[in-house]
Design an enzyme around this catalytic site. Structure first.
Site, PDB file in Angstrom:
ATOM      1  CB  SER A  26      -0.756  -0.131   1.239  1.00 41.62           C
ATOM      2  OG  SER A  26      -1.705   1.065   1.222  1.00 41.62           O
ATOM      3  CG  HIS A  53      -4.375  -0.805  -0.948  1.00 46.49           C
ATOM      4  ND1 HIS A  53      -4.351  -0.533   0.485  1.00 46.49           N
ATOM      5  CD2 HIS A  53      -4.805  -1.968  -1.103  1.00 46.49           C
ATOM      6  CE1 HIS A  53      -4.532  -1.877   1.128  1.00 46.49           C
ATOM      7  NE2 HIS A  53      -4.906  -2.618   0.260  1.00 46.49           N
ATOM      8  CG  ASP A 143      -5.341  -5.785   2.278  1.00 49.26           C
ATOM      9  OD1 ASP A 143      -5.851  -6.660   2.288  1.00 49.26           O
ATOM     10  OD2 ASP A 143      -5.596  -5.107   1.029  1.00 49.26           O
TER      11      ASP A 143
END
Length: 554
Positions: A26, A53, A143
Site C-alpha cells: 500500500s 492499493h 490488509d
C-alpha cells in the site's frame, strides 16, 4: 530495458506446478516493489503477482515504471490471463483480483472496499495450496494479514517486510503480530530466500505427490512420525502421506536444511522445531463464519429441525470437533443466538469445542481476536457479542459461557454423547480411509437419534454412508441414520465432566468438585496399565489406555 506493453502477447496456458508469489503493498509500496523486483533473476521459475492499493480514479503507470528495473516481462492483468513462470503481473486500478486454477480474473472493486490483498491471497491459497507464497510489503492498515494466514494454513510460505526498511510498517507488522509470517526480511533479501525454497521443493521427494518414498527417506519419515508421537501424543501414521510429506518439505525450506536426513538431525535435538512441525501438520484452516452459506443452512434447516421437538428443559448440545482457535465455536454460538432471538432465555446451550492442539485451545479460551480476525463479522455482531480489548476484540460473556474448550483427540479419546449437532470441517480430508471410518463411527455414536453432522466442503461419509443420510449436499449437512453403531469405547480420564472442570480452571472461573471419591478413582484408573476386557467369545468389549505397543484394533 523494454517498456511494458499492455498489448504484448500474453504467456500461454501453463501447468501450475511452480510457486506463485503474491506481493501486496500500500503506502510506500512502489519503492519496496522496485527493490524486490530488481533482485529477482530472470529464470527464477516462479510467477509474481503484484497487488497494490491504487487510486481508482487514475490509470496506473506501475507496469511501465517497474519494467524499467527488471528484464522479466511485466504485464498489466487483463481478463483471464494465464500465469506462467518468469513473468510479473500487476493488478490494474479500480479492480479486485482472484486466482482460479492458474487464471487471473478481474472484478470491479466495491466502493470503500480496501482489502484487495486479502481477497487475492485467499484465492491464491485456495487454488495453489503449497505453491502459494505471500509477501506483505510497506503499507498502512492490516490488509494482507488474513490472506497470509490462508496461505500458511494451506501449506504455503509467508513473508513480511522488516520494520527498518518499510516506509509504512503497519501492514507487515499486523501480519507479524498475528503470527502468520515465516520470514521477516528487507525486500531485496526476499528473492534469495524464495530461490532457496523453490530449490528445496524441486529436489525433495517429500514435495512430490507420491505415496511411495525411496527406502532411505521412508525410514527417516518413520523416525519423524515416532518423534512427533513421543512429543505430542498424536500418531500421524494414517494421515494422508503426500500432504504430510509437503508439510515436512515446508519446514525443511523454512529452517534451511538440505535434505530429510539433515532435518531429522535438527528435529531430534530441537523441541521447538518438533512443536512447529506438529502445528504445521495440524493445518488449522478456520475463521469466523467461514463459508457464510453453511451458517445460513444451519439457521434455515438444521436449527428448526432440532428445536421442533425439544422439551423446554432439554439443552441444545453441540460438539465442535477440531475447533482450532475457536472461531467456529463462537460462530455457531452467535448463529444459535440469532436464531433463537427472544426465546434464548428459555434455552440452555452447551457447546463442547475440542482440538488436539493445546496452543489452539489456549487461544480459543482467551477469546481475544485481532481486528483482522473479525473482518467478516458485521458491525451489529461486533457490537452485540464482542468487547474491545487493547486494540483487539474479546468475545462477550454471554457467548463465552456457552462454550467449553478442551484438548481432545476424537480418534483416540472417548467422545461426548447425546449431541444434537457435530461439526468436523476440513479435517477428514487429511486422513486416509481407515481413520475416516473410525471418525464417522465415533460421530454416529455421539449423536442423538435425529442429530446432524456438518462436514467441510470437500468431505463426505464415503464408505460410512450407511451411517448418515445427506440433508444438504451443497453445504455437506448429514443426519444420523438409526442403525446400530460400531463404536469401540476407549477409556481415558477425558470425560465430559472433566472437560468442564478443566475449562473452568483454565479460564480462572470458579469450579467445585463435589465427588472427590469419583475423581480420585478416575485418576487412578487413568494411571493404571493398558488393558482389555473380553467376553466369553473372546471379543474385545472394552479398552483402557494405549494398547498399540501390544495389540492393533482391526
Amino acid at each position: 530495458m523494454a517498456a511494458a506493453n499492455k498489448n504484448k502477447t500474453q504467456p500461454p496456458k501453463t501447468v501450475q506446478n511452480f510457486p506463485i508469489v503474491g506481493i501486496g503493498a500500500s503506502a510506500g509500496g512502489l519503492d519496496a516493489f522496485k527493490r524486490l523486483l530488481t533482485a529477482i533473476p530472470e529464470n527464477s521459475g516462479m510467477a509474481y503477482v503484484l497487488v497494490q492499493h491504487l487510486d481508482p480514479n487514475h490509470e496506473s503507470i506501475l507496469p511501465e515504471i517497474l519494467q524499467r528495473v527488471t528484464k522479466i516481462p511485466v504485464h498489466e492483468i487483463t481478463d483471464d490471463i494465464h500465469l506462467a513462470p518468469n513473468h510479473i503481473y500487476i493488478i490494474p486500478s479500480n479492480k479486485m483480483l482472484t486466482s482460479t486454477d492458474g487464471v487471473l480474473q478481474l472484478a470491479p472493486r466495491e466502493k470503500k472496499f480496501n482489502l484487495t490483498i486479502d481477497v487475492f491471497f485467499t484465492s491464491l491459497a485456495d487454488v495453489h495450496k503449497d505453491f502459494a507464497v505471500g509477501v506483505v510489503l510497506s503499507g498502512t492498515g492490516s490488509d494482507g494479514t488474513l490472506g497470509l494466514k490462508a496461505i500458511k494454513d494451506h501449506g504455503g510460505i509467508s513473508f513480511a517486510q522488516d520494520s527498518e526498511s518499510a516506509a509504512y510498517g503497519n501492514m507487515p507488522q499486523s501480519a507479524v503480530n498475528a503470527g502468520v509470517v515465516d520470514f521477516i526480511l528487507a525486500p531485496e533479501e526476499i528473492p534469495a530466500q524464495l530461490l532457496l525454497i523453490n530449490r528445496t521443493y524441486k529436489t525433495n521427494h517429500f514435495y512430490k505427490d507420491e505415496e511411495e518414498l525411496p527406502k532411505d527417506d521412508e525410514s527417516i519419515f518413520k523416525q519423524i512420525l515416532l518423534l512427533l508421537r513421543q512429543r505430542s501424543g498424536v500418531d500421524f501414521t494414517y494421515y494422508k502421506q503426500p500432504t504430510f510429506h509437503r508439510r515436512i518439505a515446508r519446514r525443511i525450506a523454512i529452517v534451511k536444511k538440505n535434505n530429510l536426513a539433515d532435518y531429522l538431525k535438527l528435529l531430534r535435538t530441537d523441541k521447538a522445531e518438533q512443536d512447529a512441525l506438529f502445528q504445521d501438520v495440524l493445518i488449522p484452516v478456520t475463521s469466523f463464519f467461514r463459508d457464510p452459506k453453511t451458517y445460513k443452512a444451519l439457521i434455515d434447516t438444521v436449527f428448526p429441525a432440532l428445536f421442533k421437538n425439544k422439551a423446554a428443559d432439554e439443552p441444545m448440545r453441540v460438539w465442535i470437533a477440531a475447533c482450532s482457535t475457536g472461531e467456529e465455536a463462537y460462530s455457531i454460538a452467535i448463529s444459535l443466538l440469532e436464531f433463537l432471538g427472544d426465546k434464548l432465555s428459555n434455552t440452555k446451550i452447551q457447546i463442547f469445542a475440542t482440538d488436539i492442539s493445546e496452543n489452539a485451545i489456549k487461544k480459543a479460551r482467551s477469546a481475544i481476536y485481532t481486528k483482522a480476525d473479525v473482518e467478516k463479522l458485521s458491525e451489529t455482531q461486533l457490537k452485540n457479542y464482542f468487547v474491545k480489548n487493547n486494540g483487539g476484540y474479546e468475545v462477550g460473556k454471554l457467548i463465552r459461557d456457552m462454550c467449553v474448550f478442551a484438548p481432545h483427540n476424537f480418534l483416540k479419546d472417548p467422545p461426548f454423547a447425546k449431541m444434537d449437532l457435530i461439526t468436523c470441517r476440513n479435517v477428514l480430508i487429511y486422513m486416509d480411509t481407515f481413520l475416516q471410518k473410525k471418525a464417522f463411527t465415533t460421530f454416529h455414536y455421539a449423536l442423538k437419534e435425529n442429530g446432524f453432522l456438518l462436514l467441510g466442503k470437500s468431505e463426505t461419509p464415503g464408505a460410512s454412508s450407511d451411517l448418515f443420510t445427506q440433508v444438504d449436499k451443497h453445504e455437506k449437512i448429514y443426519s444420523r441414520k438409526p442403525v446400530p453403531g460400531r463404536f469401540m469405547h476407549v477409556a481415558t480420564e477425558r470425560k465430559e465432566e472433566f472437560f468442564v472442570i478443566k475449562d473452568k480452571i483454565a479460564t480462572k472461573q470458579e469450579g467445585t468438585q463435589t465427588d472427590f471419591r469419583k475423581n480420585a478413582e478416575a485418576i487412578m484408573i487413568a494411571k493404571s496399565p493398558a488393558s482389555v476386557v473380553v467376553n466369553e467369545q473372546m471379543e474385545i468389549v472394552y479398552i483402557h489406555g494405549d494398547i498399540t505397543p501390544f495389540l492393533q484394533a482391526p
